[in-house]
Write a protein that holds these residues in place. Sequence first.
Motif, mmCIF file in Angstrom:
data_model
loop_
_atom_site.group_PDB
_atom_site.id
_atom_site.type_symbol
_atom_site.label_atom_id
_atom_site.label_comp_id
_atom_site.label_asym_id
_atom_site.label_seq_id
_atom_site.Cartn_x
_atom_site.Cartn_y
_atom_site.Cartn_z
ATOM 1 N N ASN A 174 0.806 -1.217 0.000
ATOM 2 C CA ASN A 174 0.000 0.000 0.000
ATOM 3 C C ASN A 174 0.844 1.274 0.000
ATOM 4 O O ASN A 174 0.328 2.360 -0.270
ATOM 5 C CB ASN A 174 -0.926 0.023 1.222
ATOM 6 N N ALA A 175 2.123 1.147 0.299
ATOM 7 C CA ALA A 175 2.996 2.318 0.433
ATOM 8 C C ALA A 175 3.497 2.814 -0.926
ATOM 9 O O ALA A 175 3.685 2.031 -1.858
ATOM 10 C CB ALA A 175 4.184 1.974 1.332
ATOM 11 N N ASP A 176 3.726 4.119 -1.006
ATOM 12 C CA ASP A 176 4.366 4.698 -2.191
ATOM 13 C C ASP A 176 5.887 4.591 -2.092
ATOM 14 O O ASP A 176 6.585 4.584 -3.103
ATOM 15 C CB ASP A 176 3.987 6.172 -2.345
ATOM 16 N N PHE A 177 6.390 4.548 -0.857
ATOM 17 C CA PHE A 177 7.829 4.373 -0.665
ATOM 18 C C PHE A 177 8.067 3.456 0.524
ATOM 19 O O PHE A 177 7.260 3.382 1.460
ATOM 20 C CB PHE A 177 8.546 5.721 -0.464
ATOM 21 N N LYS A 235 11.351 -0.261 -2.544
ATOM 22 C CA LYS A 235 10.112 -0.236 -3.329
ATOM 23 C C LYS A 235 10.325 -0.074 -4.824
ATOM 24 O O LYS A 235 9.583 -0.650 -5.627
ATOM 25 C CB LYS A 235 9.241 0.918 -2.813
ATOM 26 N N ASN A 236 11.318 0.713 -5.233
ATOM 27 C CA ASN A 236 11.463 1.071 -6.639
ATOM 28 C C ASN A 236 12.421 0.155 -7.375
ATOM 29 O O ASN A 236 13.432 -0.283 -6.839
ATOM 30 C CB ASN A 236 11.931 2.528 -6.758
ATOM 31 N N ARG A 266 3.280 7.418 2.182
ATOM 32 C CA ARG A 266 2.662 7.881 0.945
ATOM 33 C C ARG A 266 3.330 9.164 0.457
ATOM 34 O O ARG A 266 3.903 9.907 1.253
ATOM 35 C CB ARG A 266 1.171 8.149 1.169
ATOM 36 N N ILE A 267 3.222 9.414 -0.835
ATOM 37 C CA ILE A 267 3.718 10.661 -1.420
ATOM 38 C C ILE A 267 2.504 11.450 -1.896
ATOM 39 O O ILE A 267 1.757 10.998 -2.771
ATOM 40 C CB ILE A 267 4.692 10.393 -2.587
ATOM 41 N N TYR A 268 2.283 12.620 -1.282
ATOM 42 C CA TYR A 268 1.128 13.451 -1.593
ATOM 43 C C TYR A 268 1.612 14.797 -2.115
ATOM 44 O O TYR A 268 2.268 15.551 -1.404
ATOM 45 C CB TYR A 268 0.269 13.646 -0.340
ATOM 46 N N TRP A 280 6.641 13.579 0.976
ATOM 47 C CA TRP A 280 6.688 12.251 1.583
ATOM 48 C C TRP A 280 6.062 12.328 2.972
ATOM 49 O O TRP A 280 6.431 13.181 3.783
ATOM 50 C CB TRP A 280 8.127 11.766 1.694
ATOM 51 N N THR A 305 4.487 9.995 6.464
ATOM 52 C CA THR A 305 4.382 8.725 7.167
ATOM 53 C C THR A 305 3.727 8.943 8.520
ATOM 54 O O THR A 305 3.813 10.038 9.089
ATOM 55 C CB THR A 305 5.763 8.068 7.354
ATOM 56 N N ASP A 324 1.633 3.216 9.291
ATOM 57 C CA ASP A 324 2.145 2.787 7.990
ATOM 58 C C ASP A 324 3.066 1.572 8.085
ATOM 59 O O ASP A 324 3.418 0.981 7.064
ATOM 60 C CB ASP A 324 2.894 3.940 7.302
#
Length: 199
Positions: A34-37, A74-75, A111-113, A117, A119, A123
């Motif tokens: 679910n995390a962006d990072f 993650k990436n 998450r990245i909004y 960044w 948290t 999370d």
Amino acid sequence: MREVVTFFVLLTSMYICTEACGCLRQHPQVQFCNADFAVKAKILNRTSTVPVDPKRLRSGYTLFFTVKIIQDYKNQTNRYTYQTQDIYTESHDSFCGENFLIGDEYIILGRIYEGQWRTIHCDGNSFPLLITKYQKEAYLLEYYKKGCLCQVDECYNGQCPPKTTNNCVIPQENTQCFYRQNSCQRRGNTCSWHAPACL
């Protein structure tokens, strides 16, 4: 000696934060997917963007930690590794804000909004000394990452979701073992538990 003190302080702060904000229970793989990072990072500095007033609780990401990213889990390209990054959090425990210790290393998810960044405690952030060998491998060897094609479901109040080809179901009587010692992976056309632990 410093590691022992840090360990005790972290346990205390984690307990207080959990008691104050209350988080939905989730398997670490679900939190990862679910995390962006998801990074391992060293905390360099702490900055508040508004004056701290303990008598007035403010909701909002008004506190940030400057971190040095050691590992990007993650990436695909590890593009954030060795980068310095500001990570924002809520400024109060009651809003599930984090309270990282400067100089220590953490696994941080969030998450990245709009480029920022963010948290919070819910999370799934963790102190490397507190996670199991399997969980460390799940980050480094990408068990969690590869498992994002599968869904991890749980039983609640004695009610369990049906097993399908796209999920793994955690039995209610053994939740912590599956959290700490297993992940859900796709093998061929079905999803199943990766390790024999807990089965």
